[in-house]
Design an enzyme around this catalytic site. Structure first.
Site, PDB file in Angstrom:
ATOM      1  N   HIS A   1       0.835  -1.196   0.000  1.00 58.83           N
ATOM      2  CA  HIS A   1       0.000   0.000   0.000  1.00 58.83           C
ATOM      3  C   HIS A   1       0.878   1.258   0.000  1.00 58.83           C
ATOM      4  CE1 HIS A   1      -3.396   2.600   0.772  1.00 58.83           C
ATOM      5  NE2 HIS A   1      -2.824   3.051   1.881  1.00 58.83           N
TER       6      HIS A   1
ATOM      7  N   ASP B   1       2.300   1.758  -3.438  1.00 61.36           N
ATOM      8  CA  ASP B   1       1.228   2.194  -4.320  1.00 61.36           C
ATOM      9  C   ASP B   1       0.931   3.679  -4.093  1.00 61.36           C
ATOM     10  OD1 ASP B   1      -0.900   1.764  -6.239  1.00 61.36           O
ATOM     11  OD2 ASP B   1      -2.287   1.838  -4.532  1.00 61.36           O
TER      12      ASP B   1
END
Length: 100
Positions: free
Chosen positions: A68, A71
């Site tokens: 995450h 990203d």
């Protein structure tokens, strides 16, 4: 968490830069881009520290949080690149329309 925080801050600053450019407030847009770059640099430093630690043999667990974070950082970089293009286009439009 630092990558997520700084990536999110960078993305938000880029969004504010585009909003400023839409209003032909280009000095303000540039300040937001500077803020974006500072936040991205902070995120990159954290990322670089993780990469260097791994290259020394300190394994970093590949968790959902780490994915995450990566990203988030890549998204922030893309939004910054798009913001730069939007600012440039808005400057050209303003010039062509006889504005600032």
């Amino acid at each position: 968490m630092g990558i997520i925080i700084h990536g999110g801050n960078a993305r938000s600053a880029s969004m504010r830069a585009m909003a400023s450019a839409k209003k032909a407030e280009f000095d303000e847009a540039e300040k937001f881009i500077e803020e974006t770059n500072e936040e991205l640099n902070k995120a990159h430093r954290i990322q670089t520290d993780l990469i260097q630690a791994e290259s020394r043999g300190d394994k970093t667990e590949i968790s959902l949080l780490m994915v995450h974070a990566q990203d988030h950082l890549m998204n922030a970089m893309t939004v910054r690149d798009l913001a730069l293009e939007i600012i440039d286009l808005n400057k050209k439009i303003t010039q062509l329309s006889g504005g600032n």
